[in-house]
Scaffold this motif. Structure first.
Motif, PDB file in Angstrom:
ATOM      1  N   ASN A  70       0.839  -1.203   0.000  1.00  0.00           N
ATOM      2  CA  ASN A  70       0.000   0.000   0.000  1.00  0.00           C
ATOM      3  C   ASN A  70       0.866   1.243   0.000  1.00  0.00           C
ATOM      4  OD1 ASN A  70       0.854  -0.657   2.654  1.00  0.00           O
ATOM      5  ND2 ASN A  70      -0.632   0.787   3.487  1.00  0.00           N
ATOM      6  N   ASP A  71       0.248   2.433  -0.048  1.00  0.00           N
ATOM      7  CA  ASP A  71       1.014   3.673  -0.192  1.00  0.00           C
ATOM      8  C   ASP A  71       0.955   4.588   1.025  1.00  0.00           C
ATOM      9  OD1 ASP A  71      -1.566   4.587  -0.272  1.00  0.00           O
ATOM     10  OD2 ASP A  71      -1.403   5.585  -2.220  1.00  0.00           O
ATOM     11  N   THR A  72       0.496   4.077   2.163  1.00  0.00           N
ATOM     12  CA  THR A  72       0.387   4.913   3.359  1.00  0.00           C
ATOM     13  C   THR A  72       0.926   4.178   4.576  1.00  0.00           C
ATOM     14  OG1 THR A  72      -1.601   5.955   2.449  1.00  0.00           O
ATOM     15  CG2 THR A  72      -1.182   6.260   4.807  1.00  0.00           C
TER      16      THR A  72
ATOM     17  N   HIS B  69       1.042   3.845   8.608  1.00  0.00           N
ATOM     18  CA  HIS B  69       0.133   4.132   9.710  1.00  0.00           C
ATOM     19  C   HIS B  69       0.836   3.932  11.049  1.00  0.00           C
ATOM     20  CE1 HIS B  69      -3.555   4.052   7.113  1.00  0.00           C
ATOM     21  NE2 HIS B  69      -2.716   3.361   6.338  1.00  0.00           N
TER      22      HIS B  69
ATOM     23  N   LEU C 288       2.548  13.537   6.999  1.00  0.00           N
ATOM     24  CA  LEU C 288       1.215  13.948   7.438  1.00  0.00           C
ATOM     25  C   LEU C 288       1.182  14.405   8.889  1.00  0.00           C
ATOM     26  CD1 LEU C 288      -0.797  11.012   5.791  1.00  0.00           C
ATOM     27  CD2 LEU C 288      -0.265  13.269   4.817  1.00  0.00           C
TER      28      LEU C 288
ATOM     29  N   PRO D 250      -2.862   7.628   9.864  1.00  0.00           N
ATOM     30  CA  PRO D 250      -1.862   7.787   8.786  1.00  0.00           C
ATOM     31  C   PRO D 250      -0.747   8.753   9.211  1.00  0.00           C
ATOM     32  CG  PRO D 250      -4.088   7.930   7.915  1.00  0.00           C
ATOM     33  CD  PRO D 250      -4.214   7.972   9.415  1.00  0.00           C
TER      34      PRO D 250
ATOM     35  N   ARG E 122       2.435   9.499   3.396  1.00  0.00           N
ATOM     36  CA  ARG E 122       2.071   8.844   2.140  1.00  0.00           C
ATOM     37  C   ARG E 122       3.250   8.961   1.174  1.00  0.00           C
ATOM     38  NH1 ARG E 122      -3.178  11.269   3.106  1.00  0.00           N
ATOM     39  NH2 ARG E 122      -4.664   9.601   3.633  1.00  0.00           N
TER      40      ARG E 122
END
Length: 837
Positions: free
Chosen positions: A44-46, A48, A94, A106, A109
């Protein structure tokens, strides 16, 4: 997800396959230098948050963020490998430093395709950077989705939770250049660890954008810090400033490589190829011939799986405990013998055996289903590969120390015998021997050793030089193809292993060996006659021993007596103290072994730096200045009383002489003499043994005249006297080479001791290492010393040295040495006045 104040379940910060750190294609992360943790190959691109916490650091280039969890764990979340080089391109942070985040929130990214095309790997890390206070166990090693349970984190010490809360803002930093020769390899890393563990604060070393906890030798070595590199040190805790200053001092004090005190090591030289000859590198000098015996490494049986995981964990722990006890025993005996090279090497081994990176990797492999032997072997080999990939020849050599631990623990796990079946006089060939192997082979009387690999600065080379065992290294793989049993010539000085020596060559080598043996035989014969100077002054040459067996060897070598029996041999490596009967038997055995010769027995000298399991003592900031020697006897008088009673029961009592360590004033001597009289009266003993005082602190040397009035003899312990006079810990690896008893300040104290003793007609001996130094013999004789207690193997050599001296000339020249400015100047003058050879 928090189970309580100490336990924490970390959730997956990314989705994708889970990897162990050891399998990450990056030497620094794989070595654990940054800390323990786990990796994910993201889909995935995020990124957490794996738990609730506070953002304490955000990478300038946006590829990494560090959180402090509520239980104090500091978690580095690092997206990809070598992504710092992208300079933030493709990343979007973020959160900001100081922000409070919740589990699953999050954090950053990134452009998955863009970053994947430009970085080394997308494999991303979750690393506990202050892992010294936590135990991390993966919950799964399969694929995960964001938010699923990933790792179980437990605070194992108060530092994991309490220190973070109490000392969270107390951090100090400093920077220094690494002074250790060759950089931060095993021994200096172990020294840094030893320093760090004296303090409560958590300490880290930072270099080239990477960090390692100061209590992990593997982590420190994994940073691959070279000599003169500039590093940063951070310490956080209640004693952070003191910890920082101590660590900066340790890092900035050059480690005295053991090779400085040994024979010079030749640079690797490759000679033209010669049929029947393997070219190698000199590690320890000598020329010997004998049958070649090839040793192989331990072969592991197949790992069939289906193990009881808990049983395998316990099996590994028991093996580690066994090997740890063996190493501690080796250390105890090295300390008793005063072998600082051997002590430093096995101190580093003990630190490695306790290293969390090695232990965690082995236990993780067991969790994955491997048996304990394979898990341990995999853990060691992974770290060996890391060291060999760091681009440092010295660190690559230090991988041999890890292989030593691999062999020792595997022997414990597999129940294999720890000794080799090798005949005396053999020349041993192996791929790479370990320090433990070398000690065993030397004790079995092998003639020499040669290795396909290894280096001239390795710990094995250092030990071989100390044992006088010819040694060649880096002979290449062809060595391992040679058949056992063939007669070879090991010419270490020439860097040659001659595989097919002619009869003429063997005859020449045999002649050289015979001449050497003849010289030794002549010395041995003369060793049994008194050592008299050219002007007919008798110098007694006694022996330092630590058992009745060594006493018998000393007598066979011509000792005029025992100048120092270290009674610590009775007290170490056991769980209870020896009783009076056992002590008496041991002391009597030494007296019996020495025939009609006198035996000087030093009362127990433990405490401070020499701890006993059954004698718990308070931790001391500076053990060498603390509760030890006669001071311990004053604090625990029952120990000394029991020892004195045992000594009073030896026969004949006139040959038993008692020596008191660490005396600093006359009252201490008078008190012990009164106790000796009282105990003798209780036992109905009318005789009294001679009672002497060790001169090993400057106060005793300065009061020698006053002490000699009440003592029967004085014995100078130059080892401790050196460190107390020069204010240098003789066990400090970085200072050991500078603790030289030929320093003119030491010579002045020796001179004053002899002058003070002479006023009361008392004899003065020297039982420290200086007595075994042939270069110092004329100086000591010239200053008035009339007894030298030396290593048993050097009795003949020292007696031969004495017979070439004139005491009047020695006295005149020695007086001049007192006015020189350094130990080096004294040694130069000694070589000029009394050349060796």
């Amino acid at each position: 997800m928090s189970k309580n104040n100490k336990e924490l379940i970390l959730s997956a910060p990314l989705s994708g396959p889970v990897l162990t750190l050891a399998s990450v294609p990056d030497a620094v992360f794989a070595s654990g230098a940054m800390g323990d943790g786990i990796a994910i190959d993201p889909l995935n691109d995020t990124l957490h948050a794996p738990c609730d916490g506070e953002v304490i650091h955000v990478a300038r280039t946006g590829h990494a963020v560090t959180l402090r969890a509520d239980n104090g764990a500091e978690l580095l979340l690092h997206l990809g490998l070598d992504t710092v080089e992208l300079q933030g391109d493709g990343f979007s942070m973020l959160v900001k430093v100081g922000a409070r985040v919740s589990n699953g929130q999050p954090l950053l990214r990134y452009d998955l395709d863009k970053v994947a095309r430009r970085c080394k790997s997308l494999v991303s890390l979750l690393v506990i950077t202050n892992g010294e206070h936590f135990q991390a166990r993966p919950i799964t090693l399969k694929g995960v989705n964001v938010g699923e349970p990933l790792m179980h984190l437990i605070a194992t010490t108060p530092g994991g939770t309490q220190d973070s809360e109490q000392d969270g803002g107390i951090e100090v930093r400093g920077q220094i250049r690494i002074a250790h020769r060759g950089g931060l390899h095993a021994r200096p890393a172990a020294l840094v660890r030893q320093t760090a563990r004296r303090f409560k604060s958590r300490s880290h070393l930072h270099f080239d954008g990477r960090s390692a906890a100061c209590d992990s030798v593997m982590g420190l070595m994994g940073l691959a810090i070279a000599e003169q590199a500039e590093v940063h040190v951070s310490c956080r805790g209640s004693d952070a400033e003191a910890a920082l200053q101590a660590l900066l001092a340790t890092l900035s004090t050059a480690l005295a490589e053991e090779t400085q005190a040994a024979a010079p090591v030749a640079r690797p030289q490759r000679h033209p190829a010669e049929d029947g000859v393997l070219q190698g590198v000199l590690a320890a000098p000598g020329l010997v011939a004998g049958p070649l015996v090839r040793l192989g490494a331990i072969e592991l049986p197949d790992d069939v799986g289906g193990h009881d995981i808990q049983a395998q964990h316990q099996r590994l722990e028991l093996a580690l405990e066994q090997v740890s006890d063996e190493i501690r025993c080796t250390l105890d005996h090295a300390r008793i013998r005063g072998d600082h090279n051997e002590e430093a090497i096995f101190d580093a081994h003990l630190a490695l055996l306790e290293d969390p990176i090695l232990l965690d990797a082995a236990h993780l492999a067991i969790d994955q289903g491997h048996g304990a032997p394979h898990a341990w072997s995999q853990s060691i080999e992974a770290q060996c590969q890391v060291l060999q990939q760091l681009g440092s020849a010295l660190l690559a050599e230090r991988a041999n120390d890890l292989r030593d631990l691999r062999q020792r623990v595997l022997r414990a796990l597999l129940g294999e015998a720890c000794s080799f079946d090798v005949a005396a006089g053999s020349i041993v060939a192996a791929q790479e021997l370990t320090p433990s192997d070398l000690l065993q082979l030397s004790a079995q009387g092998v003639a020499g050793v040669c290795m396909a690999e290894g280096g001239a600065t390795s710990h094995v080379a250092i030990l071989a030089r100390g044992k006088g065992l010819p040694c060649l290294v880096a002979l290449g793989p062809q060595l391992l193809t040679q058949a056992s049993g063939q007669t070879v010539v090991l010419d270490a000085d020439g860097g040659r292993l001659e595989l097919a020596p002619t009869a003429e060559r063997l005859a020449r080598v045999q002649q050289a060996q015979s001449q050497h043996a003849a010289r030794r035989a002549r010395q041995q014969i003369l060793a049994h006659t008194p050592a008299r100077t050219l002007d007919d002054v008798h110098i007694e040459v006694a022996a330092n021993v630590a058992s009745s067996t060594e006493a018998a060897q000393a007598l066979a070598n011509g000792a005029d007596g025992v100048g120092l029996l270290r009674t610590e041999f009775l007290f170490v490596d056991r769980h209870t103290a020896p009783d009076e009967a056992e002590q008496c038997q041991a002391y009597q055995a030494v007296l019996d072994a020495m025939g009609d010769k006198p035996v000087i027995i030093r009362t127990i000298d433990v405490g401070g730096d020499k701890q006993l399991d059954y004698l718990p003592l308070p931790a001391e900031a500076n053990p060498v200045l603390g509760l030890r020697g006669i001071r311990l006897a004053q604090a625990r008088p029952e120990l000394l009383d029991q020892q004195l009673r045992a000594l009073l029961q030896t026969r004949p009592l006139e040959r038993c002489r008692i020596l008191l360590p660490m005396v600093t004033e006359v009252d201490e001597l008078l008190h012990i003499r009164q106790r000796l009289d009282a105990l003798a009266a209780e036992l109905g003993v009318k005789e009294r043994p001679q009672l002497g005082v060790m001169i090993e602190v400057p106060a005793a040397a300065l009061l020698a005249e006053q002490l000699a009035e009440h003592a029967d003899f004085l014995s100078i312990g130059t080892n401790d006297l050196s460190q107390y006079t020069l204010a240098m810990d003789r066990d400090h690896a970085g200072l050991a080479a500078r603790v030289d008893a030929l320093h003119p300040a030491l010579l002045r104290l020796i001179a004053q001791t002899c002058t003070g003793a002479a006023k009361h007609g008392r004899g003065v001996g020297v039982c420290g290492a200086l007595a075994s130094d042939p270069l110092a013999t004329p100086v000591l004789v010239g200053l008035g010393v009339r007894e030298l207690s030396v290593s048993p193997s050097q009795i003949g050599e020292i007696k031969a040295r004495v017979r070439h001296l004139d005491t009047v000339k020695c006295a005149c020249l020695s007086a001049e040495l007192l006015n020189l400015g350094s130990a080096a100047a004294v040694r130069r003058a000694c070589h000029q006045h009394w050349p060796l050879g």
